[in-house]
Design a protein around this motif. Structure first.
Motif, mmCIF file in Angstrom:
data_model
loop_
_atom_site.group_PDB
_atom_site.id
_atom_site.type_symbol
_atom_site.label_atom_id
_atom_site.label_comp_id
_atom_site.label_asym_id
_atom_site.label_seq_id
_atom_site.Cartn_x
_atom_site.Cartn_y
_atom_site.Cartn_z
ATOM 1 N N TRP B 296 0.820 -1.218 0.000
ATOM 2 C CA TRP B 296 0.000 0.000 0.000
ATOM 3 C C TRP B 296 0.849 1.260 0.000
ATOM 4 C CZ3 TRP B 296 1.397 1.862 4.723
ATOM 5 C CH2 TRP B 296 1.638 0.939 5.737
ATOM 6 N N GLU B 297 2.167 1.106 0.171
ATOM 7 C CA GLU B 297 3.035 2.261 -0.016
ATOM 8 C C GLU B 297 3.435 2.375 -1.479
ATOM 9 O OE1 GLU B 297 6.477 2.020 2.369
ATOM 10 O OE2 GLU B 297 5.421 2.376 4.246
ATOM 11 N N ARG B 300 -1.217 3.186 -4.885
ATOM 12 C CA ARG B 300 -2.417 3.638 -4.187
ATOM 13 C C ARG B 300 -3.681 3.197 -4.901
ATOM 14 N NH1 ARG B 300 0.768 8.061 -3.196
ATOM 15 N NH2 ARG B 300 -0.090 9.295 -4.906
ATOM 16 N N ARG B 302 -6.682 1.413 -5.262
ATOM 17 C CA ARG B 302 -7.413 0.766 -4.189
ATOM 18 C C ARG B 302 -7.769 -0.679 -4.505
ATOM 19 N NH1 ARG B 302 -12.920 2.353 -1.427
ATOM 20 N NH2 ARG B 302 -13.361 3.203 -3.483
ATOM 21 N N ALA B 309 -5.398 -7.576 0.187
ATOM 22 C CA ALA B 309 -5.704 -7.634 1.618
ATOM 23 C C ALA B 309 -6.758 -8.687 1.905
ATOM 24 C CB ALA B 309 -6.178 -6.258 2.097
ATOM 25 N N ARG B 323 -11.177 -0.228 -12.898
ATOM 26 C CA ARG B 323 -10.805 0.811 -13.848
ATOM 27 C C ARG B 323 -9.891 1.769 -13.110
ATOM 28 N NH1 ARG B 323 -14.979 5.039 -16.552
ATOM 29 N NH2 ARG B 323 -13.399 6.355 -17.504
ATOM 30 N N VAL B 325 -7.050 5.023 -13.289
ATOM 31 C CA VAL B 325 -6.439 6.100 -14.045
ATOM 32 C C VAL B 325 -5.054 6.312 -13.455
ATOM 33 C CG1 VAL B 325 -6.593 8.481 -14.762
ATOM 34 C CG2 VAL B 325 -8.678 7.156 -14.385
ATOM 35 N N GLU B 327 -1.408 7.946 -14.169
ATOM 36 C CA GLU B 327 -0.673 8.903 -15.006
ATOM 37 C C GLU B 327 -1.518 9.289 -16.210
ATOM 38 O OE1 GLU B 327 2.506 10.052 -14.448
ATOM 39 O OE2 GLU B 327 2.579 9.004 -12.529
ATOM 40 N N SER B 328 -2.770 9.613 -15.969
ATOM 41 C CA SER B 328 -3.751 10.039 -16.956
ATOM 42 C C SER B 328 -3.977 9.013 -18.071
ATOM 43 C CB SER B 328 -3.391 11.410 -17.547
ATOM 44 O OG SER B 328 -2.291 11.280 -18.426
ATOM 45 N N ASP B 330 -6.169 5.843 -18.935
ATOM 46 C CA ASP B 330 -7.350 5.156 -18.438
ATOM 47 C C ASP B 330 -7.210 3.677 -18.760
ATOM 48 O OD1 ASP B 330 -10.791 6.338 -18.619
ATOM 49 O OD2 ASP B 330 -9.787 4.868 -17.327
ATOM 50 N N PRO B 529 -13.692 18.080 -32.049
ATOM 51 C CA PRO B 529 -12.982 18.142 -30.766
ATOM 52 C C PRO B 529 -12.024 16.961 -30.592
ATOM 53 C CG PRO B 529 -15.339 18.418 -30.472
ATOM 54 C CD PRO B 529 -15.145 17.993 -31.877
ATOM 55 N N GLU B 531 -11.287 14.944 -28.296
ATOM 56 C CA GLU B 531 -11.611 13.675 -27.642
ATOM 57 C C GLU B 531 -12.318 12.694 -28.579
ATOM 58 O OE1 GLU B 531 -13.286 16.487 -26.224
ATOM 59 O OE2 GLU B 531 -15.373 15.934 -25.915
ATOM 60 N N TRP B 546 -26.642 13.879 -30.375
ATOM 61 C CA TRP B 546 -28.059 14.271 -30.310
ATOM 62 C C TRP B 546 -28.501 15.041 -31.550
ATOM 63 C CZ3 TRP B 546 -24.241 16.677 -27.567
ATOM 64 C CH2 TRP B 546 -24.019 18.026 -27.906
#
Lengths: 221, 591
Positions: B296-297, B300, B302, B309, B323, B325, B327-328, B330, B529, B531, B546
């Motif tokens: 856990w050091e 991080r 979870r 654990a 899922r 993220v 270092e940015s 995904d 755009p 993305e 839409w």
């Protein structure tokens, strides 16, 4: 130093890092929700805040227990005190993440605005500060902590720029005014999160070096 | 070797023994000699005293003492002994060395008192006059059981003492010399024993530092030689075993290191005992720096920490998908943790396998979206057609004008359905590979293809007041399938025209650079755009979900363009700025 005491310190560290992991995750999710206009992601952030609040209370109780039972001294005392303060800051960061998530949920109900307003750079910088401040806590690295404090200026600058640009866009695109105001809030929240990470960094410096560096004008970096 | 404590201990033992023996000899022998010498002197004195008594007794009785003095004097000097005659009361009658009347009463002398008490008296005293120890011996003189006096003999012990001193010196020198020789010899002896032991020790130490090709040689006696041989054998076996272990360990590390999946092993304290490269990549940590630290050091994330654990706590396998993220980036990671047990059956730790399933999930998402989109795309025109057919059946058929109008609408939607299905078919053909796509490539003048495409699009561009400008070198020839390329360009031009406002322009340019030909379609439209760019060429992917679909199009155009490019061994790319426009480029390699 008894092993029971050692184990309690370890557990405290572990729990603090667990909380920090969730907070870090929530901040990331909230920012992603804003950028991708994902209302579901935003809701996840809001829902998980209760867990964070509970864990924050647990950590605080553990700290008080350690202080009462073991009366630690020197570096251990500094560590427990720092954890108490960092715990607080983490909880506030989590609340700010919830605020951002709420704005994201609202922004998601609108179509994408035509205005090129990129909050991503500021968001990434803030996330990096969060990560580095937590890394410096884990690694007990005062130098890294100082870098975090130094980066705060950049985020403040970006926030100011965002203010200026949003004001411009409100004038040129008055129909977008609600969205723009919400984006302004997001920017402010990010700036607040960055400030809180500098608090965490200062607490880390205190633990490692025994010096209280807050309120000092910057000779950082 | 000389730092060896055993050597000095052994040597000290020998030395101690030698010193002890020498000391015994040096002390005991002189003592015995002294005692014997004194005893000898005493016996001599005794004998002389007995003789003196025989001579003196009648003189004492008859009181003819006057001539005793000169007689004693003569006798004394003849036998080298001091002779003294003493009356019963202690007064000195005669002395062989001094005048009797000058000597004081001897009644209190110890030898006299002893003589009276025990029949014989002896004493040794320091004599001031002679400056030496003197031994006295006294006998009582009895006449008819009555004490009439004493006779006393005395002799200085100087000679005896001197002789003894000489003997002591001799003994000391002799014993000391022997001891020194002994020291030397024993040192050599001890060395002989220690030498092989020292080399054995050195060899053991060098083996401990790392297996060595060393062999101990020794000329030492039997047991030590046996020990040395056993040692050599042990070193050999140790070397063999070490080689095997090292080789197996390297193999294991190599296997783990080349796995695609990440592997992390932790012990029961949640400390990382192994992490391979792939795990480091997935978790964004450096494996070498993570060893020995708490999980856990190190990370991080979870999901990973909690899975491990729970595995450790409940001692059974746990899986989860998370899922994260990092270092940015995904990622979707599949986490599988199992406990491992040591020999005693206790949970000794856990092994976690991390599998990056991001691509997999992404493709699943794409597929899901595609299915949903296809259903929708097909359903919409069909619903409309059905609606109009029902309307006609319900009676609209009677109104010829209405019926014609409705049939036209139905025809349009049928066309649309047809277009979608045709596009889907050509897309699937393209995906099956160049052969199935009946891709026959011939050397073609590129300019012709460009012109053909523009011709096809003119009916769309003209009413919208969009101008198409083309530029292409007239002599440029490429090996392509003209129909396919034309289709791709038509798709791109169509998109460009549809997103351009009236009065805008669209550019179609072909240029050759290096090993490829680039054909660009540039517009001044709304732009795309950032993305959306990665998913732009997916089937049915629309930028604004839409917005109504009525500016036409099947949603498959760009997917077809991409596959046509790939069928030619090339690719398609896009650059776009929101508000300024987009540029789509086909890159075709020139064989």
């Amino acid at each position: 130093m008894s092993t029971h005491f050692q184990r309690e310190i370890e557990n405290l560290k572990k729990k603090t890092l667990a909380v920090s992991a969730i907070v870090e995750e929530n901040i990331a999710r909230a920012i992603a929700a804003v950028i991708k206009r994902d209302a579901e992601l935003a809701q996840q952030v809001v829902d998980s805040d209760e867990e964070i609040d509970q864990m924050e209370v647990e950590v605080e109780e553990d700290c008080l227990k350690i202080l009462a039972l073991h009366q630690p001294v020197a570096i251990d005392l500094r560590f427990v005190v720092a954890v108490l303060k960092i715990n607080n800051d983490l909880e506030r960061m989590a609340d700010l993440a919830v605020n951002i998530a709420r704005r994201a949920a609202y922004l998601a109900t609108f179509p994408k605005p035509d205005i090129p307003l990129d909050i991503e750079v500021m968001a990434r910088k803030t996330q990096a500060m969060v990560k580095h401040s937590l890394d410096s806590l884990v690694q007990e690295d005062a130098m890294l902590a100082r870098q975090v404090c130094a980066s705060d200026n950049e985020v403040d600058q970006l926030n100011r720029e965002m203010h200026v640009r949003i004001q411009q866009y409100i004038r040129t695109h008055p129909d977008h005014v609600e969205r723009l105001i919400h984006l302004l809030s997001v920017s402010r929240h990010l700036e607040r999160i960055a400030d809180l990470t500098t608090n965490v960094a200062e607490d880390v410096i205190y633990t490692v070096e025994g010096e209280i560096v807050r309120h000092r004008t910057l000779a950082y970096g | 070797m000389y730092r060896s404590r055993l050597l000095w201990k052994l040597y000290a033992g020998y030395v101690g023994l030698l010193v002890l023996l020498t000391a015994i000899v040096g002390l005991v022998v002189p003592q015995r000699l002294e005692r014997d010498a004194l005893q000898e002197t005493r016996s001599a004195l005794e004998a002389k005293a007995v003789l003196l008594r025989g001579i003196v007794a009648p003189a004492l009785e008859s009181s003819g003492e006057a001539d005793l003095q000169p007689r004693l004097r003569r006798l004394g000097s003849a036998i080298g002994t001091r002779l003294t005659v003493i009356r019963r009361d202690g007064t000195v009658v005669a002395d062989s060395e001094e005048d009797a009347f000058r000597m004081d009463n001897h009644a209190d002398r110890p030898e006299i008192q002893a003589a009276r008490a025990h029949g014989i008296g002896e004493a040794t005293r320091w004599s001031q006059t002679l400056g030496a120890q003197v031994m006295y011996l006294a006998f009582p003189v009895r006449q008819h059981d009555e004490l009439s006096g004493y006779v006393r003999t005395a002799v200085p012990l100087t000679a005896v003492v001197a002789r003894l001193a000489y003997l002591r010196t001799m003994i000391a020198v002799g014993a000391g010399g022997a001891a020194v020789v002994g020291f030397g010899l024993s040192f050599v002896l001890v060395q002989r024993v220690m030498r092989p032991l020292t080399s054995l020790t050195a060899m053991a130490e060098s083996i401990a530092a790392g297996p060595y090709d060393q062999v101990v040689r020794t000329r030492a006696p039997g047991e030590i030689a046996t020990l040395a041989r056993a040692f050599n054998r042990m070193a050999y076996h140790l070397r063999e075993r070490m080689t095997t272990i090292t080789r197996e360990h390297s193999q294991l590390l190599a296997i783990l290191g080349s796995m695609v999946e990440g592997v992390v092993a932790v012990n029961h304290e949640e400390r990382v005992i192994h992490m391979n490269e792939a795990a480091g990549t997935i978790l964004h940590v450096v494996p070498q720096e993570s060893l020995g630290r708490r999980l856990w050091e190190v990370t991080r994330v979870r999901a990973v920490v909690d899975t491990v654990a729970s595995t450790l706590r409940e001692a059974h396998e746990t899986s989860s998908e998370a899922r994260m993220v990092v270092e940015s980036r995904d990622q979707v990671v599949n986490i599988h943790a199992s406990p491992w047990w040591n020999d005693t059956g206790e949970t000794a730790g856990a092994v976690v396998v991390l599998h990056d399933v991001t691509e997999l999930r992404h493709l699943e998402n794409v597929r899901r979206d595609f299915v949903a989109n296809v259903s929708h795309e097909l359903k919409t025109p069909i619903t409309t057609i059905q609606g109009f057919v029902e309307t006609l059946q319900d009676g609209a058929l009677d109104d010829r004008d209405q019926a014609k109008h409705f049939l036209a609408i139905i025809a349009r939607h049928v066309e649309r359905l047809k277009a979608i299905i045709e596009d889907l078919l050509s897309l699937s053909r393209l995906e099956q590979g160049p052969e199935a796509a009946e891709l026959s490539r011939t050397e073609t003048k590129l300019a012709d293809v460009l012109q053909a495409a523009i011709q096809v699009c003119m009916p769309t561009a003209a009413p919208r007041e969009v101008t198409i400008i083309s530029s292409c070198e007239a002599t440029l020839r490429v090996r392509i399938s003209a129909p396919l390329l034309e289709q791709a360009l038509v798709n791109l031009l169509d998109n460009a025209i549809h997103c351009s406002k009236p009065g805008r322009r669209v550019w179609l340019e072909a240029t050759q650079g290096g090993s490829e030909v680039a054909i660009c379609v540039r517009d001044q439209g709304t732009g795309i755009p950032q993305e959306h760019v990665p998913r732009l060429f997916e089937r049915f992917y629309r930028v604004d979900t839409w917005r109504s679909r009525d500016h036409g199009g099947t949603g498959l155009g760009l997917a077809i363009v991409k596959h046509i490019a790939q069928a030619h061994g090339g690719r398609v790319s896009v650059e776009s700025t929101v508000g300024l426009g987009s540029t789509f480029t086909l890159h075709l390699p020139t064989d």
